[in-house]
Design a protein around this motif. Structure first.
Motif, PDB file in Angstrom:
ATOM      1  N   GLY A  62       0.707  -1.163  -0.051  1.00  0.00           N
ATOM      2  CA  GLY A  62       0.006  -0.044   0.034  1.00  0.00           C
ATOM      3  C   GLY A  62       0.808   1.278   0.141  1.00  0.00           C
ATOM      4  O   GLY A  62       0.310   2.357  -0.284  1.00  0.00           O
ATOM      5  N   ARG A  63       2.200   1.092   0.549  1.00  0.00           N
ATOM      6  CA  ARG A  63       2.916   2.409   0.213  1.00  0.00           C
ATOM      7  C   ARG A  63       3.271   2.775  -1.165  1.00  0.00           C
ATOM      8  O   ARG A  63       2.822   1.783  -2.099  1.00  0.00           O
ATOM      9  N   LEU A  64       3.697   3.962  -1.393  1.00  0.00           N
ATOM     10  CA  LEU A  64       4.038   4.612  -2.737  1.00  0.00           C
ATOM     11  C   LEU A  64       5.410   4.753  -2.918  1.00  0.00           C
ATOM     12  O   LEU A  64       6.135   5.303  -1.621  1.00  0.00           O
ATOM     13  N   VAL A  65       5.790   4.558  -4.061  1.00  0.00           N
ATOM     14  CA  VAL A  65       7.239   4.963  -4.464  1.00  0.00           C
ATOM     15  C   VAL A  65       7.419   6.345  -5.004  1.00  0.00           C
ATOM     16  O   VAL A  65       6.586   6.715  -5.670  1.00  0.00           O
ATOM     17  N   MET A  66       8.218   7.118  -4.399  1.00  0.00           N
ATOM     18  CA  MET A  66       8.501   8.606  -4.486  1.00  0.00           C
ATOM     19  C   MET A  66       9.950   8.800  -4.421  1.00  0.00           C
ATOM     20  O   MET A  66      10.841   8.309  -4.268  1.00  0.00           O
ATOM     21  N   GLU A  67      10.205  10.158  -4.998  1.00  0.00           N
ATOM     22  CA  GLU A  67      11.532  10.723  -5.127  1.00  0.00           C
ATOM     23  C   GLU A  67      11.647  12.039  -4.299  1.00  0.00           C
ATOM     24  O   GLU A  67      10.795  12.725  -4.448  1.00  0.00           O
ATOM     25  N   ARG A  68      12.986  12.093  -3.809  1.00  0.00           N
ATOM     26  CA  ARG A  68      13.465  13.364  -3.442  1.00  0.00           C
ATOM     27  C   ARG A  68      14.581  13.766  -4.340  1.00  0.00           C
ATOM     28  O   ARG A  68      15.574  13.143  -4.249  1.00  0.00           O
ATOM     29  N   GLN A  69      14.573  15.273  -5.128  1.00  0.00           N
ATOM     30  CA  GLN A  69      15.476  15.590  -5.577  1.00  0.00           C
ATOM     31  C   GLN A  69      15.538  17.113  -5.770  1.00  0.00           C
ATOM     32  O   GLN A  69      14.716  17.712  -5.428  1.00  0.00           O
ATOM     33  N   TRP A  70      16.682  17.659  -5.954  1.00  0.00           N
ATOM     34  CA  TRP A  70      17.021  19.126  -5.966  1.00  0.00           C
ATOM     35  C   TRP A  70      16.423  19.445  -7.170  1.00  0.00           C
ATOM     36  O   TRP A  70      16.591  19.154  -8.179  1.00  0.00           O
ATOM     37  N   ARG A  71      15.599  20.473  -7.078  1.00  0.00           N
ATOM     38  CA  ARG A  71      15.240  21.308  -8.235  1.00  0.00           C
ATOM     39  C   ARG A  71      15.693  22.610  -8.183  1.00  0.00           C
ATOM     40  O   ARG A  71      15.297  23.682  -7.603  1.00  0.00           O
ATOM     41  N   HIS A  72      16.696  23.032  -9.266  1.00  0.00           N
ATOM     42  CA  HIS A  72      17.543  24.179  -9.052  1.00  0.00           C
ATOM     43  C   HIS A  72      16.638  25.217  -9.357  1.00  0.00           C
ATOM     44  O   HIS A  72      17.086  26.315  -8.658  1.00  0.00           O
ATOM     45  N   PRO A  73      15.730  25.483 -10.148  1.00  0.00           N
ATOM     46  CA  PRO A  73      15.193  26.835 -10.438  1.00  0.00           C
ATOM     47  C   PRO A  73      14.448  27.276  -9.140  1.00  0.00           C
ATOM     48  O   PRO A  73      14.461  28.725  -8.938  1.00  0.00           O
ATOM     49  N   MET A  78      12.808  18.676  -3.559  1.00  0.00           N
ATOM     50  CA  MET A  78      11.358  18.307  -3.765  1.00  0.00           C
ATOM     51  C   MET A  78      10.936  16.995  -3.652  1.00  0.00           C
ATOM     52  O   MET A  78      11.601  16.047  -4.151  1.00  0.00           O
ATOM     53  N   THR A  79       9.913  16.552  -3.027  1.00  0.00           N
ATOM     54  CA  THR A  79       9.383  15.158  -2.910  1.00  0.00           C
ATOM     55  C   THR A  79       8.118  15.121  -3.975  1.00  0.00           C
ATOM     56  O   THR A  79       7.377  16.156  -4.157  1.00  0.00           O
ATOM     57  N   GLU A  80       8.487  14.171  -4.960  1.00  0.00           N
ATOM     58  CA  GLU A  80       7.658  14.213  -6.186  1.00  0.00           C
ATOM     59  C   GLU A  80       7.425  12.580  -6.336  1.00  0.00           C
ATOM     60  O   GLU A  80       8.228  11.617  -6.185  1.00  0.00           O
ATOM     61  N   PHE A  81       6.504  12.444  -7.235  1.00  0.00           N
ATOM     62  CA  PHE A  81       6.397  10.802  -8.089  1.00  0.00           C
ATOM     63  C   PHE A  81       7.175  11.098  -9.217  1.00  0.00           C
ATOM     64  O   PHE A  81       7.514  12.064  -9.876  1.00  0.00           O
ATOM     65  N   PRO A  82       7.596   9.803  -9.571  1.00  0.00           N
ATOM     66  CA  PRO A  82       8.854   9.571 -10.855  1.00  0.00           C
ATOM     67  C   PRO A  82       8.018   9.974 -12.093  1.00  0.00           C
ATOM     68  O   PRO A  82       7.055  10.030 -12.237  1.00  0.00           O
ATOM     69  N   ALA A 133       1.024   2.340 -11.532  1.00  0.00           N
ATOM     70  CA  ALA A 133       1.949   1.025 -11.851  1.00  0.00           C
ATOM     71  C   ALA A 133       1.722   0.273 -10.497  1.00  0.00           C
ATOM     72  O   ALA A 133       1.984   0.794  -9.211  1.00  0.00           O
ATOM     73  N   ARG A 134       1.538  -1.050 -10.505  1.00  0.00           N
ATOM     74  CA  ARG A 134       1.521  -1.753  -9.593  1.00  0.00           C
ATOM     75  C   ARG A 134       2.067  -3.350  -9.961  1.00  0.00           C
ATOM     76  O   ARG A 134       2.493  -3.470 -10.871  1.00  0.00           O
ATOM     77  N   VAL A 152      12.386   7.098  -2.129  1.00  0.00           N
ATOM     78  CA  VAL A 152      11.741   6.879  -0.882  1.00  0.00           C
ATOM     79  C   VAL A 152      10.115   6.162  -0.780  1.00  0.00           C
ATOM     80  O   VAL A 152       9.909   6.226  -1.928  1.00  0.00           O
ATOM     81  N   THR A 153       9.758   5.794   0.104  1.00  0.00           N
ATOM     82  CA  THR A 153       8.375   5.405   0.203  1.00  0.00           C
ATOM     83  C   THR A 153       7.534   6.102   1.066  1.00  0.00           C
ATOM     84  O   THR A 153       8.126   6.781   2.126  1.00  0.00           O
ATOM     85  N   ALA A 154       6.155   6.234   0.979  1.00  0.00           N
ATOM     86  CA  ALA A 154       5.327   6.950   1.780  1.00  0.00           C
ATOM     87  C   ALA A 154       4.032   6.376   1.865  1.00  0.00           C
ATOM     88  O   ALA A 154       3.718   5.671   0.396  1.00  0.00           O
ATOM     89  N   THR A 155       3.288   6.157   2.853  1.00  0.00           N
ATOM     90  CA  THR A 155       1.973   5.860   2.898  1.00  0.00           C
ATOM     91  C   THR A 155       1.120   6.905   2.310  1.00  0.00           C
ATOM     92  O   THR A 155       1.362   8.131   2.058  1.00  0.00           O
TER      93      THR A 155
END
Length: 199
Positions: A62-73, A78-82, A133-134, A152-155
């Protein structure tokens, strides 16, 4: 209604001329001279974008796969979906598969197209197709040489809390959270297809 005619002719602007302002490695910016509905002229500057895909990856627990990455502008992590930009001639699903694998290392057994969003309608042609996607399996990520991110993952509850309190402000991820909320509640139904049955 005649499909050849615009639905709202009294609002449509007609392009008279287009000038290229910038063609960089990532950005292509143009300025159009347009005729307005009242017959006068104006200019419109905007970014020409090939489109992109965002993936909402659901783990079996039930958790979600997410990402954390630097957004230069904006100068923030930021935490976001792929997500990622369509390559020339690439279909949405091919892009979704590629981005999920490259950025997170995950592949999926099943995919479902949810919809589409336009993140910046005032100054870009960009659209983002939303895919779920699952049935995920993880392998090594294949990041570009200049790409650095943390998977990262998040509920769903943690995602919604981040949207509510302002820790998540990325527009596509906020729209993804809306879709996720409606899908999990059963209000919006997805047409899931097995990876093996998809082109």
């Amino acid at each position: 209604m005649d499909p050849a005619k615009p639905a709202d002719p009294h609002l449509v602007e007609h392009t008279l001329q287009q000038d290229e302002l910038l063609r960089g490695r990532f950005l292509h910016v143009v300025r159009d001279t347009v005729r307005l509905p009242d017959g006068s002229q104006a200019t419109r500057e905007y970014v020409v974008h090939p489109g992109a895909v965002m993936v909402i990856p659901l783990l079996d627990d039930g958790r979600l796969v997410m990402e954390r990455q630097w957004r230069h502008p904006i100068g923030q992590v930021m935490t976001e979906f792929p997500a990622g930009k369509l390559d020339p001639g690439e279909g949405e699903l091919a892009c979704a598969r590629r981005e999920l694998l490259e950025e997170t290392g995950y592949t999926a057994r099943e995919w479902a197209r949810a919809g589409q969003l336009h993140p910046v309608i005032s100054y870009a042609t960009e659209f983002i197709a939303i895919w779920f996607a699952r049935g995920l399996s993880r392998g090594p990520a294949k990041l570009d040489a200049d790409e650095f991110l943390e998977v990262v993952t998040a509920t769903p509850e943690e995602l919604m809390a981040g949207c509510r309190d302002g820790r998540i402000t990325d527009a596509k991820t906020l729209v993804g959270a809306l879709w996720l909320q409606q899908v999990l509640s059963g209000s919006w139904v997805l047409d899931w297809q097995a990876q093996s049955s998809l082109p």
